[in-house]
Design a protein around this motif. Structure first.
Motif, PDB file in Angstrom:
ATOM      1  N   ILE A 190      76.260  20.230  85.670  1.00 25.25           N
ATOM      2  CA  ILE A 190      75.588  20.673  84.442  1.00 25.25           C
ATOM      3  C   ILE A 190      75.302  19.472  83.546  1.00 25.25           C
ATOM      4  O   ILE A 190      74.205  19.341  82.987  1.00 25.25           O
ATOM      5  CB  ILE A 190      76.445  21.721  83.701  1.00 25.25           C
ATOM      6  N   TYR A 191      76.273  18.578  83.429  1.00 29.85           N
ATOM      7  CA  TYR A 191      76.046  17.399  82.597  1.00 29.85           C
ATOM      8  C   TYR A 191      74.973  16.489  83.189  1.00 29.85           C
ATOM      9  O   TYR A 191      74.115  15.968  82.469  1.00 29.85           O
ATOM     10  CB  TYR A 191      77.343  16.610  82.409  1.00 29.85           C
ATOM     11  N   ASP A 192      74.999  16.290  84.511  1.00 28.38           N
ATOM     12  CA  ASP A 192      74.018  15.414  85.161  1.00 28.38           C
ATOM     13  C   ASP A 192      72.586  15.872  84.890  1.00 28.38           C
ATOM     14  O   ASP A 192      71.691  15.054  84.716  1.00 28.38           O
ATOM     15  CB  ASP A 192      74.256  15.366  86.674  1.00 28.38           C
ATOM     16  N   TYR A 193      72.365  17.172  84.880  1.00 27.14           N
ATOM     17  CA  TYR A 193      71.008  17.697  84.714  1.00 27.14           C
ATOM     18  C   TYR A 193      70.598  17.822  83.245  1.00 27.14           C
ATOM     19  O   TYR A 193      69.420  17.750  82.928  1.00 27.14           O
ATOM     20  CB  TYR A 193      70.877  19.063  85.387  1.00 27.14           C
ATOM     21  N   THR A 194      71.541  18.034  82.362  1.00 23.45           N
ATOM     22  CA  THR A 194      71.219  18.303  80.949  1.00 23.45           C
ATOM     23  C   THR A 194      71.525  17.143  80.017  1.00 23.45           C
ATOM     24  O   THR A 194      71.048  17.150  78.875  1.00 23.45           O
ATOM     25  CB  THR A 194      72.007  19.515  80.436  1.00 23.45           C
ATOM     26  N   SER A 195      72.323  16.177  80.477  1.00 23.78           N
ATOM     27  CA  SER A 195      72.840  15.105  79.610  1.00 23.78           C
ATOM     28  C   SER A 195      73.533  15.680  78.376  1.00 23.78           C
ATOM     29  O   SER A 195      73.570  15.062  77.314  1.00 23.78           O
ATOM     30  CB  SER A 195      71.719  14.147  79.194  1.00 23.78           C
ATOM     31  N   GLY A 196      74.060  16.903  78.524  1.00 25.64           N
ATOM     32  CA  GLY A 196      74.839  17.510  77.451  1.00 25.64           C
ATOM     33  C   GLY A 196      74.031  18.120  76.333  1.00 25.64           C
ATOM     34  O   GLY A 196      74.567  18.394  75.260  1.00 25.64           O
ATOM     35  N   PRO A 239      72.965  20.810  74.179  1.00 23.95           N
ATOM     36  CA  PRO A 239      73.715  22.067  74.037  1.00 23.95           C
ATOM     37  C   PRO A 239      72.973  23.311  74.510  1.00 23.95           C
ATOM     38  O   PRO A 239      73.557  24.141  75.224  1.00 23.95           O
ATOM     39  CB  PRO A 239      74.008  22.126  72.536  1.00 23.95           C
ATOM     40  N   TYR A 240      71.717  23.471  74.119  1.00 26.38           N
ATOM     41  CA  TYR A 240      70.976  24.665  74.529  1.00 26.38           C
ATOM     42  C   TYR A 240      70.847  24.741  76.045  1.00 26.38           C
ATOM     43  O   TYR A 240      71.051  25.812  76.643  1.00 26.38           O
ATOM     44  CB  TYR A 240      69.589  24.665  73.896  1.00 26.38           C
ATOM     45  N   LEU A 241      70.533  23.634  76.688  1.00 22.37           N
ATOM     46  CA  LEU A 241      70.345  23.634  78.138  1.00 22.37           C
ATOM     47  C   LEU A 241      71.651  23.956  78.863  1.00 22.37           C
ATOM     48  O   LEU A 241      71.646  24.674  79.869  1.00 22.37           O
ATOM     49  CB  LEU A 241      69.803  22.278  78.595  1.00 22.37           C
ATOM     50  N   VAL A 242      72.757  23.429  78.351  1.00 21.81           N
ATOM     51  CA  VAL A 242      74.064  23.728  78.944  1.00 21.81           C
ATOM     52  C   VAL A 242      74.328  25.233  78.901  1.00 21.81           C
ATOM     53  O   VAL A 242      74.667  25.856  79.912  1.00 21.81           O
ATOM     54  CB  VAL A 242      75.179  22.959  78.210  1.00 21.81           C
ATOM     55  N   SER A 243      74.177  25.821  77.727  1.00 22.88           N
ATOM     56  CA  SER A 243      74.461  27.246  77.566  1.00 22.88           C
ATOM     57  C   SER A 243      73.482  28.105  78.361  1.00 22.88           C
ATOM     58  O   SER A 243      73.851  29.145  78.908  1.00 22.88           O
ATOM     59  CB  SER A 243      74.417  27.631  76.088  1.00 22.88           C
ATOM     60  N   LYS A 251      65.853   9.010  75.018  1.00 25.12           N
ATOM     61  CA  LYS A 251      67.117   8.477  74.542  1.00 25.12           C
ATOM     62  C   LYS A 251      67.182   7.001  74.922  1.00 25.12           C
ATOM     63  O   LYS A 251      66.342   6.493  75.673  1.00 25.12           O
ATOM     64  CB  LYS A 251      68.299   9.240  75.145  1.00 25.12           C
ATOM     65  N   ASN A 252      68.177   6.327  74.403  1.00 23.76           N
ATOM     66  CA  ASN A 252      68.356   4.896  74.636  1.00 23.76           C
ATOM     67  C   ASN A 252      69.307   4.693  75.809  1.00 23.76           C
ATOM     68  O   ASN A 252      70.438   5.166  75.788  1.00 23.76           O
ATOM     69  CB  ASN A 252      68.923   4.248  73.374  1.00 23.76           C
ATOM     70  N   ARG A 253      68.842   3.999  76.827  1.00 24.74           N
ATOM     71  CA  ARG A 253      69.723   3.654  77.942  1.00 24.74           C
ATOM     72  C   ARG A 253      69.620   2.149  78.166  1.00 24.74           C
ATOM     73  O   ARG A 253      68.644   1.643  78.709  1.00 24.74           O
ATOM     74  CB  ARG A 253      69.345   4.401  79.219  1.00 24.74           C
ATOM     75  N   GLY A 254      70.637   1.438  77.686  1.00 29.30           N
ATOM     76  CA  GLY A 254      70.667   0.002  77.877  1.00 29.30           C
ATOM     77  C   GLY A 254      69.496  -0.723  77.256  1.00 29.30           C
ATOM     78  O   GLY A 254      69.010  -1.712  77.813  1.00 29.30           O
ATOM     79  N   GLY A 255      69.006  -0.227  76.113  1.00 29.47           N
ATOM     80  CA  GLY A 255      67.901  -0.875  75.444  1.00 29.47           C
ATOM     81  C   GLY A 255      66.531  -0.458  75.921  1.00 29.47           C
ATOM     82  O   GLY A 255      65.514  -0.984  75.452  1.00 29.47           O
ATOM     83  N   THR A 256      66.476   0.498  76.852  1.00 25.98           N
ATOM     84  CA  THR A 256      65.206   0.985  77.380  1.00 25.98           C
ATOM     85  C   THR A 256      65.052   2.470  77.071  1.00 25.98           C
ATOM     86  O   THR A 256      66.022   3.230  77.139  1.00 25.98           O
ATOM     87  CB  THR A 256      65.139   0.773  78.907  1.00 25.98           C
ATOM     88  N   ASN A 280      66.706  13.922  79.567  1.00 28.70           N
ATOM     89  CA  ASN A 280      67.509  14.565  80.605  1.00 28.70           C
ATOM     90  C   ASN A 280      66.613  15.018  81.750  1.00 28.70           C
ATOM     91  O   ASN A 280      65.385  15.040  81.632  1.00 28.70           O
ATOM     92  CB  ASN A 280      68.310  15.753  80.037  1.00 28.70           C
ATOM     93  N   ARG A 281      67.227  15.365  82.878  1.00 31.73           N
ATOM     94  CA  ARG A 281      66.462  15.758  84.060  1.00 31.73           C
ATOM     95  C   ARG A 281      65.642  17.018  83.837  1.00 31.73           C
ATOM     96  O   ARG A 281      64.560  17.178  84.401  1.00 31.73           O
ATOM     97  CB  ARG A 281      67.412  16.003  85.243  1.00 31.73           C
ATOM     98  N   ILE A 282      66.173  17.932  83.035  1.00 29.52           N
ATOM     99  CA  ILE A 282      65.452  19.185  82.808  1.00 29.52           C
ATOM    100  C   ILE A 282      64.140  18.906  82.088  1.00 29.52           C
ATOM    101  O   ILE A 282      63.067  19.365  82.514  1.00 29.52           O
ATOM    102  CB  ILE A 282      66.314  20.169  81.989  1.00 29.52           C
TER     103      ILE A 282
END
Length: 554
Positions: free
Chosen positions: A273-279, A281-285, A374-379, A384-386
């Protein structure tokens, strides 16, 4: 009472499965105790109202909490100061239980326009009297504060609120002020236009009749000198992490498991769930709600035990991707409102261009504010995947009518499904044949920019309605992009790459082999776009250690 996963409105612990907010509430409490004035700006359905509701309960022993919602104030209520004061007073009367009787009467005069012409200054004088007359210190919470950020009365209110807060050492005022919304209301128009446009000031808008700015990373057509910081130069940074971690999700699933004893692998599912939503909240629920209410009890998943599995989860992913919910509607609607946002996201998804995450850049700032990146290592990367899959599907769908590659995939679709399984090798063989016929003479720049997009167009009608695909953000670049296909619970990994010589190609094979280990797979696929005139077009097999690699070259 039986609890449910909730995606409609804010969550309540007694009614809904929730993550534990205790640590977050403690962090916010520290800011309140320190008399901070701050904004909580997050994308839609990111748990802002849930956090505010829980915070009001968390603070009530030590503070008098005034919790307002500007969604309850209509556009007409902002037409004049008198209208706004009346609407504000009505909200105040509804939520304040311990207001002194004389102050209550004065607010009633304001609320129902019994006091004649009233102004914002009169409102703040009465608020000061209220703060003096209440036994506890007062915390002001205003939700959806950006719902009216396009008019002058709103700006004047924020300016007055700022001045009132700054005078707290001289007069009785609020202990803390907390404002929430999607838009960052620190930046509002210096002048409110009298026309019908009611958007928050944005770098994405272009001059009427003009094309968007050529540079994706410039400040565009709406420079900073047309904007102003209104009442928020005093605002403290809000750095509380509101996304759900895998541990947060695990705790929520543990609570569900106590009720239903499904035997689920909580660690595996919370990780997925975390891998696909990056947490988010709405997508998790939403995913949890689908597994609990939509998948469990169906023919292939007759009970909760069968639904709360990896296969059940992938089925929930399929439902979510095809779900026309308000969050997706809001996100995709922003693409129509802000054309340059569409351009930036398209570049990120299909060309592999690296766009630095520079928060001072308005394109980046606004895309992050809406929750797209979102920011990932300055890029800058898709959040999220969804979202990524939804955007891929949207952009690809816009090319259906004119795409020869999509037509080819649709015409040949039946031959790729054998016994309910996707024959990925056959997909690659047919793609190589079709691509070579249609675009074999294309120049290098064309193939590099369009090749991978054409494969996704070819694949889409083949897996449509049954499977999904997504690109691993860590591998997206001009030279390499790993596409993961989920089809009926089976996963296949295809590395799509631009040919850069034998040495680079061999490194790519090794990288793919390592990636297959991550997915516990023994077979992988590689699709190379080769600009060498002596290349050998076709599909071949390569054994690499204990892995079988199917390599296709166009």
């Amino acid at each position: 009472m039986v609890k449910k996963f909730n995606t409609e409105g804010y969550c309540e612990p007694e009614l809904h499965y929730m993550v534990d907010l205790t640590d977050r509430l403690k962090e916010v409490r520290e800011m309140v105790d320190a008399e901070k004035y701050f904004t909580i700006n997050r994308a839609r359905q990111y748990g802002k109202t849930t956090l505010l509701t829980a915070l009001a309960e968390y603070l009530k022993e030590d503070y008098e909490v005034i919790s307002l919602d500007f969604q309850g104030i209509s556009y007409a209520d902002f037409a004049s100061e008198q209208n706004f004061v009346a609407a504000f007073s009505r909200q105040l009367l509804m939520c304040c239980e311990n207001m002194p009787e004389d102050i209550n009467r004065e607010f009633e005069y304001y609320a129902y326009n019994k006091a004649g012409e009233v102004t914002l200054s009169a409102l703040f004088i009465l608020l000061a009297k209220m703060c003096r007359g209440t036994g506890k210190k007062i915390v002001l919470l205003i939700d959806e504060v950006d719902s009216a950020s396009n008019n002058q009365v709103f700006i004047d209110f924020l300016a007055g609120l700022r001045q009132y807060y700054l005078m707290r050492r001289k007069i009785s005022t609020f202990q803390s002020v907390i404002l929430t919304g999607v838009y960052d209301v620190r930046y509002v128009k210096q002048k409110i236009r009298p026309d019908a446009e009611h958007k928050v000031n944005s770098p994405w808008n272009t001059r009427e009749g003009n094309e968007p700015s050529e540079s994706l990373l410039s400040f565009g057509d709406c420079p900073r000198d047309q904007m102003m910081c209104t009442s928020f130069d005093i605002a403290a940074d809000f750095n509380v992490d509101m996304h759900f971690s895998a541990g947060d999700i695990s705790g929520m699933l543990e609570e569900y498991e106590k009720d239903y004893r499904t035997g689920m692998d909580i660690e595996e599912l919370s990780g997925l769930i975390y891998d696909y939503t990056s947490g988010y909240p709405y997508l998790v629920s939403r995913l949890c709600k689908f597994m609990d209410e939509e998948i469990a009890g169906t023919e292939n998943y007759p009970d909760r035990s069968s639904a709360w599995t990896k296969k059940g989860f992938l089925e929930a992913i399929k439902l979510l991707i095809n779900d026309n919910n308000t969050l997706f509607q809001s996100l995709t609607g922003k693409l129509e409102d802000y054309p340059m946002l569409r351009t930036v996201l398209y570049e990120l998804l299909f060309t592999g261009k690296q766009i630095p995450y520079v928060p001072q850049n308005q394109y980046i700032e606004v895309a992050a504010m809406f929750g797209f990146i979102k920011n990932r290592g300055g890029t800058a990367v898709i959040a999220n995947r969804i979202f990524e899959t939804v955007l891929y599907n949207l952009f690809i769908s816009e090319e259906f009518a004119t795409s020869k590659m999509y037509d080819a995939g649709a015409r040949e679709g039946s031959q790729f499904i054998v016994g309910g399984h996707l024959n990925v090798r056959r997909v690659l063989e047919k793609f190589v044949e079709t691509f070579d016929d249609l675009y074999g003479d294309g120049d290098e720049s064309f193939l590099e920019d369009a090749g991978r997009r054409y494969f996704m167009l070819f694949l889409k009608p083949i897996i449509n309605g049954v499977g999904n695909s997504y690109v691993e953000a860590e591998t997206r670049g001009r030279e390499r992009m790993d596409l993961v296909i989920d089809y009926r619970g089976e996963q296949s990994v295809i590395e799509m790459k631009v040919w850069r010589g034998n040495a680079y190609h061999e490194r790519g094979e090794e990288q793919l082999s390592e990636y297959l280990d991550h997915f516990h797979l023994k077979k992988g696929y590689m699709l190379s776009f080769n600009f060498n005139k002596k290349k050998e077009v076709g599909v071949k097999e390569i054994v690499l250690g204990d892995k079988l690699l199917i390599e296709a070259t166009v």
